[in-house]
Design a protein around this motif. Structure first.
Motif, PDB file in Angstrom:
ATOM      1  N   THR A 192      17.728 104.358   3.232  1.00 48.24           N
ATOM      2  CA  THR A 192      19.132 104.791   3.169  1.00 48.24           C
ATOM      3  C   THR A 192      19.027 106.150   2.539  1.00 48.24           C
ATOM      4  O   THR A 192      18.704 106.434   1.358  1.00 48.24           O
ATOM      5  N   ASP A 252      26.938 100.984   0.096  1.00 46.42           N
ATOM      6  CA  ASP A 252      25.309 100.942   0.032  1.00 46.42           C
ATOM      7  C   ASP A 252      24.714 102.579  -0.315  1.00 46.42           C
ATOM      8  O   ASP A 252      25.326 103.467   0.266  1.00 46.42           O
ATOM      9  N   ILE A 265      20.948 100.642   8.237  1.00 50.10           N
ATOM     10  CA  ILE A 265      19.464 100.308   8.828  1.00 50.10           C
ATOM     11  C   ILE A 265      18.857  99.856   7.411  1.00 50.10           C
ATOM     12  O   ILE A 265      18.753 100.253   6.595  1.00 50.10           O
ATOM     13  N   SER A 304      20.484  97.732   0.982  1.00 49.35           N
ATOM     14  CA  SER A 304      21.283  97.705   2.577  1.00 49.35           C
ATOM     15  C   SER A 304      21.296  96.289   3.094  1.00 49.35           C
ATOM     16  O   SER A 304      22.094  96.043   3.596  1.00 49.35           O
TER      17      SER A 304
HETATM   18 MG   LIG Z   1      18.770 101.118   2.110  1.00 44.23          MG
END
Ligand SMILES: [Mg+2]
Ligand SMILES: Nc1nc2c(ncn2[C@@H]2O[C@H](COP(=O)(O)OP(=O)(O)OP(=O)(O)O)[C@@H](O)[C@H]2O)c(=O)[nH]1
Length: 466
Positions: free
Chosen positions: A262, A281, A254, A241
């Motif tokens: 995630t 992501d 986040i 991320s």
């Molecule tokens: Mg992540």
């Protein structure tokens, strides 16, 4: 939508040509044989629009002819046939940018004799009336949806007719060969002249090679036009991320120090060195019995399957990063995985060197926090998108439409068959047959041959008003 030219072109069509929503102005287009008469019915200005010269702009009021109500003050631009996009009489009204006004104006025009245009119908008419060939008409839709410098370049070169030029010239060459072959088939007893035989064979072979190159250009042309699909994958907490956010230049997802942050795969489109990249992501891949985590891992695997290229990322602070880097190649057998070791900002220089000595040259060392190494990672990504490792030059011709690729592939195989048939002396009738199919496929690209279903498919993806 019906594409029968006789049927559609007798109608006068109208539509809002600008995006819906409030803005400075909206443009309402009116095109067809009755455009002048219909425009006169709603427009009240210093002169009657139908008598205005072509390519002139006129201020006036739009008045509902039935109620006499004043709808708006507008500028009407006249473009009389054949000097318009559709090659028909066209009036474009610039209204105030209110969806209520522009929608109402279209309603008035319909009441006065127009009908609402189908998606892409103005461009369909431009094609039917010979303003654009089919490949150029397709480029209009591509141009509108092009978001980056490179996708724009591909579309504009196609709109300029550069694909058409090549395809037409190949088609002309093949037609010449075809007429020569057919001249012989009219006299079956006559032996083919050696020089004619060579001429036909050479011309077909050269065309065959050129078509093959065009087919091969599709893969990179498609990526230029539609973008490269890239997923960032790896174990939980590797920094996926963080890298995603860094490449996007904002905190889109986040980031926390807790593994498993995630869950849902998040995708965004970003321009990397001018190339459009759809970046995703994903959730960290690991063995888990938790049902939410399992679902998250499954989604990651699905994204892996749909990607052109993967960025496999490893936490450089983990115990044996070299082992993890090697394991990345197992993520997907048939995909390119760019292997990345992350968090170099937090690793001592000596340790990085030690890790580096254990790993292959092509591993990228980055910090998703400081950005170190990310410039080089971007270059590697571009190299993966284009086999020769560089962005194509401006004037390189590439096809970017799957429809063109399919037609070229078919043309190529028919041409191969024609060449073989000629060489093996299996009869000029058969050579002519294959050659005709090969030229027909090229004709489909530029619209010399344009079956209704092909036209429907192409123009239905346009927006209304284009
Ligand atoms: Mg992540
Ligand atoms: N020092 C340092 N810390 C980093 C770097 N990249 C990520 N981190 C930290 O590592 C932790 C995990 O980062 P994320 O980006 O959330 O990792 P992830 O791979 O998305 O993790 P999951 O979503 O849980 O799979 C966070 O505390 C980040 O601040 C880096 O380059 N250097």
């Amino acid at each position: 939508m019906s594409n029968n030219p006789n049927e559609t072109n007798s109608d006068t069509i109208a539509a809002i040509a600008t995006p819906l929503g409030k803005g400075g102005i909206h443009v309402v287009r009116l095109s067809g044989p009755d455009a002048r008469v219909i425009a006169d019915r709603v427009f009240d200005g210093a002169i009657r629009l139908s008598t205005a010269a072509s390519h002139t702009a006129h201020y006036g009021k739009i008045i509902d002819p039935k109620s006499g109500k004043h709808l708006d003050d507008v500028i009407a631009v006249t473009m009389w046939e054949p000097r318009s996009y559709t090659r028909e009489d066209t009036v474009e009204f610039s209204t105030h940018g209110s969806p209520f006004i522009s929608t109402k104006l279209v309603e008035l025009l319909v009441r006065c004799g127009a009908r609402i245009a189908e998606p892409g119908e103005f461009t369909l008419r431009a094609f039917m009336n010979g303003r654009l060939d089919l490949s150029q008409a397709e480029a209009v839709a591509d141009l509108i949806s092009a978001d980056t410098e490179l996708s724009h370049q591909v579309a504009i070169s196609q709109l300029e007719g550069r694909i058409s030029e090549i395809v037409n010239s190949l088609r002309d060459k093949l037609l010449q060969s075809l007429s020569l072959v057919e001249a012989y088939t009219d006299f079956p007893d006559e032996e083919i002249d050696r020089s004619h035989f060579d001429q036909i064979q050479d011309s077909m072979s050269i065309a065959c090679e050129k078509i093959e190159l065009l087919v091969e250009s599709f893969e990179s042309g498609r990526i230029l036009k539609d973008g490269l699909v890239v997923a960032i994958v790896g174990a939980p907490n590797a920094g996926k991320s963080s890298l995603f956010n860094y490449l996007l230049n904002h905190e889109r997802t986040i980031v926390t120090s807790r593994p498993g942050t995630t869950r849902d795969a998040v995708s965004e489109t970003v321009s990397i060195d001018g190339l459009m990249v759809e970046l995703t992501d994903t959730a960290g891949i690991h063995d888990t019995s938790d049902p939410i985590d399992r679902e998250a891992v499954e989604r990651s695997m699905e994204k892996i399957g749909n990607s052109d290229v993967l960025i496999g990322i490893v936490d450089g602070l983990s115990d044996s990063p070299d082992k993890l880097i090697r394991e990345l190649s197992e993520l997907a057998q048939d995909k390119t995985v760019i292997r990345v070791l992350n968090k170099i900002d937090a690793i001592a220089y000596d340790r990085i060197n030690a890790i580096r000595s254990l790993l292959p040259e092509d591993v990228q060392y980055i910090s998703a926090v400081t950005g170190e190494g990310i410039g080089s990672l971007k270059k590697v990504l571009i190299r993966q998108a284009f086999p020769d490792g560089r962005l194509p030059e401006k004037d390189e011709i590439r096809i970017s439409s799957a429809r063109h690729r399919d037609a070229l592939s078919k043309s190529h195989s028919k041409l191969r068959a024609a060449i073989d048939t000629l060489r093996e002396n299996r009869g000029l009738e058969l050579v002519a047959f294959e050659l005709r199919h090969a030229t027909d496929q090229l004709g489909l690209i530029v619209g010399k041959i344009a079956p209704d279903d092909v036209l429907n498919q192409i123009f239905s993806r346009f927006c209304i008003g284009k």
